[in-house]
Design a protein around this motif. Structure first.
Motif, short mmCIF file in Angstrom:
data_model
loop_
_atom_site.label_atom_id
_atom_site.label_comp_id
_atom_site.label_asym_id
_atom_site.label_seq_id
_atom_site.Cartn_x
_atom_site.Cartn_y
_atom_site.Cartn_z
N GLU A 1 39.35 45.42 43.17
CA GLU A 1 40.55 46.22 43.41
C GLU A 1 40.90 47.04 42.15
O GLU A 1 41.16 48.24 42.23
N GLN B 1 37.82 39.61 44.07
CA GLN B 1 38.52 40.63 44.85
C GLN B 1 39.45 41.47 43.95
O GLN B 1 39.54 42.68 44.09
N TRP B 2 40.12 40.77 43.05
CA TRP B 2 41.02 41.48 42.14
C TRP B 2 40.22 42.42 41.23
O TRP B 2 40.63 43.54 40.96
N ALA C 1 46.22 33.95 44.62
CA ALA C 1 46.96 34.64 45.68
C ALA C 1 47.93 35.68 45.14
O ALA C 1 48.33 36.60 45.86
N ASP C 2 48.31 35.54 43.85
CA ASP C 2 49.25 36.50 43.25
C ASP C 2 48.54 37.78 42.81
O ASP C 2 49.20 38.75 42.39
N LEU C 3 47.22 37.78 42.85
CA LEU C 3 46.49 38.89 42.23
C LEU C 3 46.38 40.14 43.10
O LEU C 3 46.15 41.23 42.58
N THR C 4 46.59 39.97 44.42
CA THR C 4 46.48 41.14 45.29
C THR C 4 47.52 42.19 44.88
O THR C 4 48.71 41.89 44.83
N GLY C 5 47.05 43.35 44.54
CA GLY C 5 47.96 44.43 44.14
C GLY C 5 48.52 44.30 42.74
O GLY C 5 49.34 45.11 42.31
N TYR C 6 48.07 43.30 41.99
CA TYR C 6 48.62 43.08 40.65
C TYR C 6 48.00 44.05 39.63
O TYR C 6 46.78 44.10 39.49
N ASP D 1 37.38 33.68 43.70
CA ASP D 1 38.84 33.77 43.65
C ASP D 1 39.36 34.89 42.75
O ASP D 1 40.53 35.25 42.82
#
Ligand SMILES: Cc1cc2nc3c(=O)[nH]c(=O)nc-3n(C[C@H](O)[C@H](O)[C@H](O)COP(=O)(O)O)c2cc1C
Length: 153
Positions: free
Chosen positions: A74, A70-71, A39-44, A67
Motif C-alpha cells: 500500500e 499488505q501495508w 489491523a491498524d496498518l490499513t491506510g496508515y 501481516d
C-alpha cells in the motif's frame, strides 16, 4: 513528549515480542510509544513529526511476513512523500539464508525512496547468533536514543 510509532511484521511471533518489548522500554524513556497492530496498518501513513520504528522478520526467500506485506504494498503504491520522517529498522533473520534480513532491507529501500531519513543503521538480529532477539533490541536502544537526541540539538 515525542511520539514513537512501532510497527511489526512477524510469522512466528518473535518480531512482535521484540516490538512489544521496545515499546515498553521506550515508554520508560519518556516518549509516547505507540505499538500498531497489523489491523491498524490499513491506510496508515506515518506522521512526519513522529518517529517510526519498523521491526520485521523475513520469511520465504527474503520475503515480508504476510501481516506487514499488505501495508508495504500500500505504501509503495500510494507513495506518500515523507522527507521529514525519521525511521529506524530492526530486522530479524537467519544468516544461513542468502536473503538475510531481506524484508528489513526492502523496508529500508522503500522508506528511503519515499524520502524518509534513516535515523540509525539497521539492526539485523541473527537467529543463528541469539535465541533472545529482544535482548539485542534492548541493547540497541541507547544508540537510537542518542540519535534522537542529536536531532534536537
Ligand atoms: C520458512 C522460513 C523462511 C525464512 N526465510 C528467511 C530469509 O529469507 N531470510 C532471513 O534472514 N531469515 C529467514 N527466516 C528466518 C526468520 O526470519 C527468523 O527465524 C526470525 O527470527 C523469525 O521471526 P518471527 O518469529 O518474528 O517470524 C526464515 C524462516 C523460516 C521458518
Amino acid at each position: 513528549m515525542e511520539k514513537v510509532n512501532l510497527v511489526f511484521g512477524t510469522v512466528y511471533g518473535s518480531a512482535q515480542f521484540v516490538a512489544e518489548t521496545l515499546t515498553d522500554k521506550i515508554a520508560e524513556l519518556d516518549f509516547t510509544a505507540n505499538l500498531l497492530q497489523p489491523a491498524d496498518l490499513t491506510g496508515y501513513v506515518p506522521s512526519e513529526d513522529e518517529l517510526l520504528i519498523v521491526v520485521t522478520s523475513t520469511t520465504g526467500q527474503g520475503d515480508l511476513p504476510d501481516d506487514i506485506a499488505q501495508w508495504f504494498s500500500e505504501l509503495k503504491s500510494v507513495a506518500p512523500y515523507l522527507p521529514k520522517l525519521q525511521y529506524s529498522i530492526i530486522g530479524l533473520g537467519d544468516s544461513s539464508y542468502e536473503t538475510f534480513c531481506g524484508a528489513a532491507k526492502q523496508f529500508d529501500e522503500l522508506l528511503s525512496e519515499l524520502g524518509a531519513k534513516k535515523l540509525t543503521e539497521t539492526l539485523e538480529i541473527d537467529a543463528c547468533e541469539t535465541m533472545e532477539p529482544e535482548t539485542e533490541a534492548i541493547q540497541w536502544i541507547p544508540a537510537w536514543h542518542a540519535a534522537v537526541q542529536s536531532l534536537a540539538s
